[in-house]
Design an enzyme around this catalytic site. Structure first.
Site, PDB file in Angstrom:
ATOM      1  N   GLU A 255       0.841  -1.204   0.000  1.00 41.36           N
ATOM      2  CA  GLU A 255       0.000   0.000   0.000  1.00 41.36           C
ATOM      3  C   GLU A 255       0.875   1.252   0.000  1.00 41.36           C
ATOM      4  O   GLU A 255       1.860   1.329   0.745  1.00 41.36           O
ATOM      5  CB  GLU A 255      -0.881  -0.025   1.241  1.00 41.36           C
ATOM      6  N   LYS A 308      -9.270   1.951  -2.887  1.00 47.32           N
ATOM      7  CA  LYS A 308      -9.801   1.507  -1.597  1.00 47.32           C
ATOM      8  C   LYS A 308     -11.209   2.030  -1.394  1.00 47.32           C
ATOM      9  O   LYS A 308     -11.485   3.214  -1.602  1.00 47.32           O
ATOM     10  CB  LYS A 308      -8.884   1.977  -0.469  1.00 47.32           C
ATOM     11  N   CYS A 357      -5.162  -2.590   2.896  1.00 49.44           N
ATOM     12  CA  CYS A 357      -5.059  -2.487   4.349  1.00 49.44           C
ATOM     13  C   CYS A 357      -6.221  -3.195   5.032  1.00 49.44           C
ATOM     14  O   CYS A 357      -6.473  -4.361   4.781  1.00 49.44           O
ATOM     15  CB  CYS A 357      -4.941  -1.027   4.771  1.00 49.44           C
TER      16      CYS A 357
END
Length: 483
Positions: A255, A308, A357
């Site tokens: 990430e 995301k 994440c």
């Protein structure tokens, strides 16, 4: 305190909460989860409604404060918040989240008289509290109780009922232990045997789609250097060398490994990272200042990107009225936009579904990627946990990936900045892992999978509503049955 709950009972609730934390990774002592809940349930079984609520609050506070203490690192060490205020912020978060358990257990004690019926009602009440914590106010189900059972006899329930169903079964087993202690064997037997019944259920729902060689990059850039403009050139050189050394069919980077909008990345570095013979997923930011930046992964040399979707409060979006707190921590790109799709990336004969994440905490968000003809064959988690140190947090996050692998029977590969970079097979076992804070590339082979588990099937159709309904209907039935 003594007027709300006896000191001895309060001490047991606090100690049981800390014991509950010990059931999760890295200890992986699943049995402690059941024992800890049994201690709590035995303490509040005959308590007044107020005392039951206090017991739930104390247990939840001790569990979540001891399990989330590492949040202090991000606020104090990297955010510049004084250590006492950072510790207070963690305590307030734990106190807020423990309110779900206080409310659920206190209401059961109000609705059902002390005795065996109330004890059994604590299991569906526990499930309701877990579901509320997972979904309300954007959800924060970190170390939900079911995650303790990525190993042990309850793990076999994962492809059938998922992590929250396992949470309920663990609570039911805790009730069984208390009933057994009370000598109520006839009542205890079904409460203990049902959680163990997973051994009798079919467990294989997916088949192989072939092997994929992956290169998982772990650059190990300290967090205080990651967003330092003076370090960008050196950090990108490190990344380029790691990517150039990779040998797999697909390269996965962590990430935000490029910690600035992609448009600002110099062409020479981008060309070094883009190898036509070796597809790669690059962690970066897409978008612009007007429409918002999106925490993303980009397929170099291809036409695929993923942004995301489930953002982290305070770190990635600012809750209303709390901008002052976020600004005080000086978090880069602290108010982001959301991604717009869940499609998998078709590459090397597989379909890879990125999860950025803590998105892998929300199986209900990603289940559509596990069903249908275009379902992912491999889940890919890219993370940067350098904000939080190495103690507990990396192992806990890896445990969540193990649960997703069990629920959907898909392998999960993880590329992280400082750890845990690892491969989890479709049975939830960690097959290989890089040590924390080691710079390198984890070369591994994974077995892609296709097929649909029962949990994925009903979750995709109905969401978590069946669990809400079962918990509520069970509570209503127990209240009516109670004398």
């Amino acid at each position: 305190m003594s007027r709300l709950m006896g000191w001895r009972a309060a001490a047991i609730a606090l100690a049981a909460g800390v014991l509950h934390t010990g059931s999760f990774a890295p200890a992986n002592a699943w049995y402690l989860q059941i024992i800890a809940l049994a201690l709590l349930f035995a303490t509040i079984e005959r308590a007044t409604p107020r005392a039951a609520a206090v017991g739930g609050a104390l247990f939840g506070f001790a569990w979540l404060a001891s399990g989330l203490w590492w949040l202090h690192i991000s606020m104090h060490q990297f955010g510049g918040i004084p250590w006492l205020l950072a510790a207070l912020a963690v305590a307030l978060l734990a106190a807020f989240l423990s309110g779900y358990y206080a409310l659920a257990l206190g209401l059961v004690a109000r609705w059902i008289a002390p005795g065996r019926w109330r004890l059994l009602a604590l299991a569906p009440a526990w499930l309701l509290a877990e579901l509320a914590r997972a979904t309300w106010f954007s959800g924060f189900p970190w170390i939900a109780s079911g995650y303790a059972h990525t190993v042990g006899p309850l793990a076999g329930w994962a492809p059938w009922v998922g992590v929250y169903g396992i949470s309920a079964l663990g609570a039911l087993a805790a009730c069984g232990l208390v009933l057994l202690k009370r000598g109520a064997t006839a009542w205890a037997a079904p409460a203990l045997l049902l959680p163990l019944a997973a051994a009798l259920l079919p467990q294989d729902f997916t088949t192989s789609t072939g092997h994929l060689a992956v290169s998982l990059v772990q650059p190990s850039i300290p967090q205080d250097q990651k967003f330092d403009p003076a370090r960008f050139a050196a950090n990108l050189e490190t990344l380029a060398r790691l990517v150039e050394s990779a040998r797999g069919q697909v390269v996965i980077t962590p990430e935000s490994v490029v910690p600035l909008p992609l448009a600002e990345l110099d062409r020479a570095t981008l060309e070094r990272l883009s190898r036509p013979d070796r597809p790669a997923l690059l962690g970066t930011f897409l978008g612009n200042a007007d429409e918002g930046f999106v925490n993303s992964v980009l397929a170099l040399g291809g036409d695929y990107s993923y942004g995301k979707r489930h953002l982290l409060p305070f770190g990635e979006f600012i809750p209303p009225g709390l901008g002052w707190f976020v600004r005080a921590m000086k978090i880069p790109l602290d108010d982001q936009a959301r991604g717009d799709h869940q499609r998998a990336w078709a590459v090397a004969g597989q379909r890879l579904r990125p999860l950025i994440c803590y998105e892998d905490l929300f199986g209900e968000d990603i289940v559509q990627s596990a069903v249908g003809p275009d379902a992912a064959t491999v889940f890919v988690n890219v993370s940067n946990l350098a904000w939080f140190g190495t103690v507990m947090v990396q192992d806990q996050h890896l445990q969540f990936s193990q649960m997703r692998a069990l629920e959907f029977q898909r392998p999960v590969v993880r590329s992280t900045n400082t750890g845990a970079t690892a491969v989890v097979d479709h049975h939830g076992a960690v097959t290989t892992r890089l040590p924390a804070l080691v710079r390198g590339v984890l070369e591994a082979e994974v077995d892609g999978r296709t097929g649909t588990t029962p949990y994925a099937r009903w979750l995709a159709l109905l969401g978590l509503w069946p669990l809400w309904a079962i918990a509520l209907l069970t509570l209503i039935g127990l209240r009516k049955a109670a004398p």
